[in-house]
Design a protein around this motif. Structure first.
Motif, short mmCIF file in Angstrom:
data_model
loop_
_atom_site.label_atom_id
_atom_site.label_comp_id
_atom_site.label_asym_id
_atom_site.label_seq_id
_atom_site.Cartn_x
_atom_site.Cartn_y
_atom_site.Cartn_z
N GLY A 38 32.18 29.62 36.60
CA GLY A 38 32.83 30.89 36.26
C GLY A 38 33.03 31.76 37.49
O GLY A 38 34.07 32.40 37.66
N MET A 39 32.04 31.78 38.37
CA MET A 39 32.18 32.53 39.61
C MET A 39 33.19 31.88 40.54
O MET A 39 33.91 32.55 41.28
CB MET A 39 30.82 32.64 40.31
N LEU A 62 35.94 30.57 39.77
CA LEU A 62 37.31 30.93 39.40
C LEU A 62 37.87 31.98 40.35
O LEU A 62 39.06 31.97 40.70
CB LEU A 62 37.35 31.46 37.96
N VAL A 63 37.02 32.89 40.78
CA VAL A 63 37.44 33.94 41.71
C VAL A 63 37.24 33.49 43.16
O VAL A 63 38.11 33.68 44.01
CB VAL A 63 36.66 35.23 41.44
N TRP A 117 39.89 33.34 46.37
CA TRP A 117 39.67 34.39 47.37
C TRP A 117 39.42 33.80 48.75
O TRP A 117 39.92 34.32 49.76
CB TRP A 117 38.52 35.28 46.96
N THR A 153 33.10 32.10 31.67
CA THR A 153 34.38 32.62 32.18
C THR A 153 34.51 34.11 31.96
O THR A 153 35.34 34.76 32.61
CB THR A 153 35.57 31.91 31.50
N PRO A 180 33.44 35.73 36.55
CA PRO A 180 34.37 36.40 37.47
C PRO A 180 33.92 37.79 37.93
O PRO A 180 33.96 38.07 39.13
CB PRO A 180 35.67 36.45 36.66
N ALA A 200 31.14 37.32 40.33
CA ALA A 200 31.65 36.81 41.60
C ALA A 200 32.24 37.94 42.43
O ALA A 200 32.06 37.99 43.66
CB ALA A 200 32.70 35.73 41.35
N GLY A 201 32.95 38.87 41.78
CA GLY A 201 33.52 39.99 42.51
C GLY A 201 32.45 40.81 43.23
O GLY A 201 32.62 41.21 44.39
N THR A 258 40.22 39.52 29.66
CA THR A 258 38.87 39.70 29.14
C THR A 258 38.88 39.60 27.61
O THR A 258 37.99 38.97 27.01
CB THR A 258 38.30 41.05 29.57
#
Length: 422
Positions: free
Chosen positions: A40-41, A43-44, A48, A168, A172, A175-176, A275
């Motif tokens: 899930g992390m 994905l970003v 990036w 998911t 994200p 991760a941000g 979301t």
């Protein structure tokens, strides 16, 4: 009523109880949850880091290549490693996928520390990490078929989907925060650690068993495709899945433009839509376990038709107050599809052939969404974002109605041995 005949209370009455209380599966589930959070992390983080490594004038191209590299090579891996992996247990297949993912992803921060990480090397390592992805997914669902009776397959599949769906939603934004604190490359390093945890979980929790000699079957490289080709029910399911996923592909292109240009919204509004879809997906995944007595084919057809109908408000230009709940409903309806389709495969295929069949299915379906996304660019340019959403919604409804009509005409639902779970 005596104690012996009393109906068990919650949580023992839940369809998920036989799954979470299974002596082997309950040891695997924490590892699956940790790994799902890492993905899930990713994905970003994957996009990036590609943004940071790519030349300024080529960022869009390299981001697309990086996303494709993280998924598409699994299609080639299904064929290349078909003969080698035939006859392996579900835990072995899933474990080897986790090992390869952990090693290839760990090489990314290692190259960064050595000052050798370029965009080309980055994409190459992402591609290497995904080579066994179809086999790993097949291994997870094969393990369920190996350990549980048919009546518990759908709840177990739904639990796996719920874990992934929750990740998911949570991954994200986490991760941000971590990217802002440490950088994208270290989020990918953390993802590698989660896969290492998963690989260790499979190794310690499930006894290693080789069921057959993979070298004994010279045709095993494409055996899964052969099984699907000769089974009308599975071939129809594959065609439905490809069409369903392909028609969702353009949504990824149309949604940002629709929100920005048609609705006058910001990136924050787009994030709220995704979301809402994710939260609906988690609810739908949990609900899927309670559908175990439903017939599989009607359920799949209903999901396709319902999902297309839920997208219609976006295509018709409904305001945010209407289209946002509709998109959440679309996520709820979408979520049970994977668990239900996997249950159909599990019921229709022997555990010996199930890994090859599921890997073949994954090799084909993994191409559907990217191909649909590629179509989305020229389609949005030609007719507009809202009209693209409307076309996708209407075509999805039509796909479901057509599939249901064909199944009824051929009496597939009534005569197939895999028509239902109950």
């Amino acid at each position: 009523m005596t104690t012996d005949t009393a109906k068990p209370g919650f949580p023992r009455s839940s369809p998920y109880w036989p799954v979470v209380s299974h002596p082997l599966l309950r040891r695997v589930l924490p590892g699956l949850a940790v790994s799902a959070l890492g993905d899930g992390m990713a994905l970003v983080a994957v996009t990036w880091l590609a943004l940071q490594l790519a030349p300024p004038g080529q960022r869009g191209t390299w981001i697309a290549i990086a996303v494709a590299a993280y998924t598409l090579p699994s299609a080639a891996g299904t064929i290349v490693f078909g003969r080698l992996l035939s006859g392996r247990s579900g835990a072995q297949l899933a474990g080897w996928d986790a090992i390869l993912r952990a090693a290839a992803l760990a090489a990314i921060p290692a190259a960064h520390l050595a000052g050798a990480l370029t965009i080309g090397l980055y994409v190459t390592l992402l591609a290497a990490s995904s080579l066994l992805h179809s086999w790993g997914s097949a291994g997870r669902f094969t393990l369920i078929a190996e350990l549980l009776p048919h009546r518990h397959h759908l709840p177990a599949n739904a639990l796996v989907s719920t874990i992934a769906g929750t990740a998911t939603v949570v991954g994200p934004p986490l991760a941000g925060v971590l990217i802002g604190y440490a950088g994208a490359v270290w989020v990918i390093a953390l993802d590698a650690v989660t896969f290492a945890v998963l690989a260790l979980t499979y190794r310690l929790a499930i006894p290693a068993v080789d069921r057959t000699d993979p070298a004994a079957d010279p045709a095993s490289r494409t055996a899964g495709f052969g099984v699907i080709r000769h089974d009308r029910s599975l071939l129809g399911l594959l065609a439905l899945s490809v069409g369903f996923f392909f028609l969702f592909g353009p949504v990824y292109v149309a949604m940002p433009i629709h929100v920005a240009e048609d609705l006058g919204g910001s990136a924050t509004v787009l994030g709220v839509y995704y979301t809402a879809f994710g939260v609906g997906g988690v609810v739908g995944s949990v609900a899927a376990g309670y559908l175990r007595r439903w017939s599989l084919w009607p359920t799949l057809v209903g999901i396709v038709v319902g999902f297309g109908a839920a997208l219609l408000p976006l295509g018709l230009g409904a305001p945010i107050a209407v289209s946002l709940p509709a998109f959440a409903l679309a996520g709820l309806i979408w979520a049970p599809y994977m668990a239900t389709s996997m249950a159909l495969f599990q019921r229709s295929t022997s555990t010996t052939m199930l890994p090859q069949v599921l890997a073949a299915n994954g090799a084909v379906t993994v191409l559907a969404v990217p191909l649909g996304t590629m179509l989305g660019g020229p389609l949005v340019t030609a007719v507009g974002a809202r009209q693209t959403l409307l076309l996708c919604a209407a075509a999805t409804v039509a796909l479901g109605v057509f599939t249901g009509a064909v199944a009824i005409l051929r009496r597939g639902i009534a005569t197939s041995p895999a028509a239902g779970i109950g």
